[in-house]
Design an enzyme around this catalytic site. Structure first.
Site, mmCIF file in Angstrom:
data_model
loop_
_atom_site.group_PDB
_atom_site.id
_atom_site.type_symbol
_atom_site.label_atom_id
_atom_site.label_comp_id
_atom_site.label_asym_id
_atom_site.label_seq_id
_atom_site.Cartn_x
_atom_site.Cartn_y
_atom_site.Cartn_z
ATOM 1 N N GLY A 50 6.283 32.202 31.862
ATOM 2 C CA GLY A 50 5.252 32.792 32.771
ATOM 3 C C GLY A 50 6.128 34.175 33.502
ATOM 4 O O GLY A 50 5.517 35.139 33.629
ATOM 5 N N ASP A 92 -9.032 -4.736 -6.726
ATOM 6 C CA ASP A 92 -9.939 -5.388 -5.882
ATOM 7 C C ASP A 92 -11.226 -6.161 -6.829
ATOM 8 O O ASP A 92 -11.350 -7.115 -6.387
ATOM 9 C CB ASP A 92 -10.605 -4.266 -5.177
ATOM 10 C CG ASP A 92 -9.677 -3.894 -3.855
ATOM 11 O OD1 ASP A 92 -8.509 -4.560 -3.978
ATOM 12 O OD2 ASP A 92 -10.006 -2.969 -3.128
ATOM 13 N N GLY A 100 -6.375 -3.139 0.094
ATOM 14 C CA GLY A 100 -5.010 -2.900 0.633
ATOM 15 C C GLY A 100 -4.975 -2.623 1.947
ATOM 16 O O GLY A 100 -6.094 -1.884 2.558
ATOM 17 N N SER A 101 -3.910 -2.821 2.803
ATOM 18 C CA SER A 101 -3.762 -2.465 4.135
ATOM 19 C C SER A 101 -3.260 -0.890 4.080
ATOM 20 O O SER A 101 -3.187 -0.379 2.940
ATOM 21 C CB SER A 101 -2.717 -3.442 4.673
ATOM 22 O OG SER A 101 -3.168 -4.379 4.968
ATOM 23 N N HIS A 109 -5.378 1.125 5.801
ATOM 24 C CA HIS A 109 -6.720 2.029 6.037
ATOM 25 C C HIS A 109 -7.170 1.687 7.590
ATOM 26 O O HIS A 109 -8.627 1.644 7.811
ATOM 27 C CB HIS A 109 -7.854 1.354 4.847
ATOM 28 C CG HIS A 109 -7.404 1.671 3.521
ATOM 29 N ND1 HIS A 109 -7.214 2.847 3.261
ATOM 30 C CD2 HIS A 109 -7.178 0.594 2.526
ATOM 31 C CE1 HIS A 109 -6.774 2.881 1.965
ATOM 32 N NE2 HIS A 109 -6.748 1.330 1.493
ATOM 33 N N HIS A 141 -6.042 6.202 -1.170
ATOM 34 C CA HIS A 141 -4.661 5.654 -1.376
ATOM 35 C C HIS A 141 -3.763 6.893 -1.744
ATOM 36 O O HIS A 141 -2.812 6.711 -2.276
ATOM 37 C CB HIS A 141 -4.672 4.822 -2.784
ATOM 38 C CG HIS A 141 -5.584 3.701 -2.297
ATOM 39 N ND1 HIS A 141 -6.623 3.437 -3.112
ATOM 40 C CD2 HIS A 141 -5.737 2.668 -1.424
ATOM 41 C CE1 HIS A 141 -7.374 2.256 -2.662
ATOM 42 N NE2 HIS A 141 -6.638 1.953 -1.459
ATOM 43 N N LYS A 185 -14.731 -2.908 -2.747
ATOM 44 C CA LYS A 185 -14.666 -1.241 -3.002
ATOM 45 C C LYS A 185 -14.064 -1.168 -4.277
ATOM 46 O O LYS A 185 -13.325 -1.960 -4.909
ATOM 47 C CB LYS A 185 -13.454 -0.700 -1.919
ATOM 48 C CG LYS A 185 -14.030 -0.735 -0.637
ATOM 49 C CD LYS A 185 -13.096 0.244 0.312
ATOM 50 C CE LYS A 185 -11.462 -0.316 0.376
ATOM 51 N NZ LYS A 185 -11.592 -1.609 0.880
ATOM 52 N N ASP A 217 3.741 23.223 26.908
ATOM 53 C CA ASP A 217 2.805 22.658 25.783
ATOM 54 C C ASP A 217 2.516 23.599 24.849
ATOM 55 O O ASP A 217 1.652 23.373 23.785
ATOM 56 C CB ASP A 217 1.700 22.112 26.327
ATOM 57 C CG ASP A 217 0.766 22.862 27.215
ATOM 58 O OD1 ASP A 217 1.128 24.112 27.503
ATOM 59 O OD2 ASP A 217 -0.279 22.609 27.990
#
Length: 573
Positions: free
Chosen positions: A554, A111, A55-56, A58, A220, A106, A397
């Protein structure tokens, strides 16, 4: 959930095309969501093809590992979904020659089924195919056999070993044997700090409470083995490594490769801290880390968290891991540093009290007066840390609170022996703040204190007017260093009015304590007035009108420490 996508149905295809745009050695295979190496040798001259995928979501796996010396093709399913049998078969046909193909799979049901069926279909066409299944997730060891466990981040190391073996021209059975041996000597365990969000979804697939983390999380979003209270990086590393080492049966004196993998939303800073812990703990166990990589090599979309992988290695394994590859996402290197610390150059004397009186001028009475004053300022800074942080988050920041906390800690650490004269005390404090505070606050305060120290250098018993001159000089030093002036919405908008009010009150023959109250009031008013000023210096200047309405952090800090000194101002000439 905001995402940089077009249509959710096209994310995988458009991702693969985007990868190919900047990787001339890969191409998208026809209408399939497959990346293949290009150009490939003539079919008869091809080495064993090494193919993986799943699967995508990853990324950079799996497409980032396509290239000579690693994968021949990557088959990419929809997000967290196995690719189809036809896509796998297309990848085999496109990349394999007479020497056949190794499929690295995997250990997920989808799969295994789709890669397995594609292998059978390819064999029926006369293409030799072997399969190496990776099941490196040790978190499930208490409840499942190894054959039933998931394949996770350690799979990337199997890709590298098999790809290097194929590039050497080894036959299919040997390439497959090396991949299976690597998978058998591999263990991985992960931890999730929160969930991940699929494209098109408006919230994460699961969420963890503020007081929870998930051990053994799958890639997943599958549940792990246990939800526990948050732990330090050291404790997390210890927990993950203990399970991996125990599962692999690693003994003192053995050699390993280490992979600290981010799950998609973990900063390199945190991964580096985990890496440090892993090195220390593996060393304490008598294990030698021969190679190590830190980074996001196999993610779970935008999941915060990490995994640790250990691979038992030999000289032969290391040679395969070290072999060159064209794959753009393989981090390369892996060299470890046996000496991470060197001593500072002690030949350079450190003198934080230029022009200060020598040690013979030390007066214990000054130490007795200045130490509690410094302590009061430190306490005030700590009490207002959240206020400073909130103000800085709106215009900068957000690190001002943390900087002032470090300043407070540095003040408390100045030894009484350094406070025996006003000039020496200010110089010592300036040096301490210079070393403790990064960013702009450190240099500004260090410069101001050192300038004030020089004003008082020849005055073992300075009076109120001398202190007033020192306060004014400190503001001048900050203005010279940073280029700001009153009205620019900086700390000077509190410091300069305070210095002016102090001198004016003394000129009017007010007692020092009363004059100081005037100075504090002027600083507080100046700090409040910054909320209506257009910033013309510092980071807030980047915001322009967006900073208006918020006080400058400041300036608020200056008013804070001036007020904290009030009880210690005594009437002097």
């Amino acid at each position: 959930m905001k995402k940089l996508v077009n249509a959710t149905s096209q994310v995988v295809r458009e991702m693969l095309e985007g990868i190919a745009c900047t990787a001339p050695h890969v191409a998208v295979l026809g209408d399939e969501n497959v990346l293949v190496r290009q150009p490939l040798p003539a079919r008869e001259a091809r080495a064993v093809a090494v193919i993986s995928g799943g699967g995508s979501g990853h990324e950079p796996a799996h497409g980032g590992y396509v290239g000579e010396g690693m994968l021949s093709a990557a088959v990419c399913g929809e997000v967290f979904t196995s690719p189809s049998t036809d896509a796998v078969l297309a990848a085999i046909r496109a990349s394999a020659g007479p020497n056949g193909a190794l499929l690295i799979v995997k250990n997920y049901t989808g799969d295994r089924l789709n890669f397995g069926l594609a292998a059978e279909l390819a064999r029926a066409e006369g293409i030799p195919v072997e399969i190496a299944t990776v099941a490196d997730d040790v978190s499930l060891r208490a409840t499942t056999s190894r054959a039933q466990r998931r394949g996770i981040a350690g799979t990337v190391l199997v890709h590298k070993i098999a790809g290097a073996a194929a590039a050497r021209g080894l036959p299919l059975n040997e390439v497959a044997a090396l991949a299976r041996a690597a998978a058998g000597n591999l263990g991985t365990m992960g931890v999730a700090l929160d969930g991940c969000t699929l494209p098109g979804a408006d919230h994460a697939g699961f969420q963890l409470a503020a007081d929870e983390i998930e051990l053994g999380m799958g890639i997943h979003g599958e549940k792990g083995v246990e939800r526990v209270a948050p732990m330090s990086a050291d404790a997390i590393a210890q927990t993950l490594l203990a399970n991996i080492v125990d599962e692999l049966g690693l003994q003192r004196g053995e050699r390993v490769a280490l992979l600290v993998n981010g799950l998609g939303a973990t900063p390199e800073m945190e991964l580096a801290i985990v890496t440090r812990a892993a090195f220390e703990q593996l060393g304490a166990r008598g294990l030698t880390v021969e190679r190590a990589w830190t980074g996001t090599l196999l993610s779970a979309l935008n999941m915060p968290g990490c995994s640790i992988s250990l691979l038992r290695v030999s000289d032969d394994t290391l040679a395969l891991l070290d072999a060159a590859t064209q794959a753009r996402a393989w981090p390369g290197g892996g060299a470890v540093n046996p000496r991470i610390r060197i001593e500072a150059d002690t030949a350079i004397a450190r003198d934080d009290a230029p022009a200060a009186p020598d040690a013979r001028a030390h007066d214990p009475a000054w130490s007795a007066r200045l130490q509690p004053a410094f302590a009061a300022v430190a306490q005030a800074l700590l009490e207002h840390e959240a206020v400073f942080t909130e103000l800085d988050e709106k215009a900068g920041d957000g690190d001002l609170g943390a900087s002032m906390r470090r300043a407070a800690e540095a003040m408390r650490a100045v030894p009484a022996s350094a406070l025996g004269s006003p000039a020496g005390a200010l110089a010592a404090l300036g040096g301490a703040l210079r070393r403790a505070i990064a960013g702009s606050s450190g240099p500004f305060y260090a410069t101001a204190l050192l300038r004030a120290s020089r004003v008082l250098a020849d005055l073992p018993q300075p009076g109120a007017r001398d202190w007033a001159h020192a306060l004014r000089a400190s503001g001048q030093a900050i203005g010279e260093l940073g280029g700001a002036k009153p009205g620019d919405r900086t700390m000077l908008d509190a410091l300069v009015p305070a210095a002016e009010a102090f001198e004016k009150a003394l000129d009017a023959s007010k007692p020092a304590a009363q004059a100081w109250q005037d100075a504090v009031h002027a600083a507080q008013t100046g700090a409040q007035d910054t909320a209506q000023m257009m910033p013309r210096a510092g980071r807030a200047s980047y915001l322009g009108e967006r900073a208006v309405g918020t006080r400058d952090g400041g300036a608020v800090v200056v008013a804070c420490w001036l007020e904290a000194l009030t009880p210690f101002i005594v009437d002097t000439k």
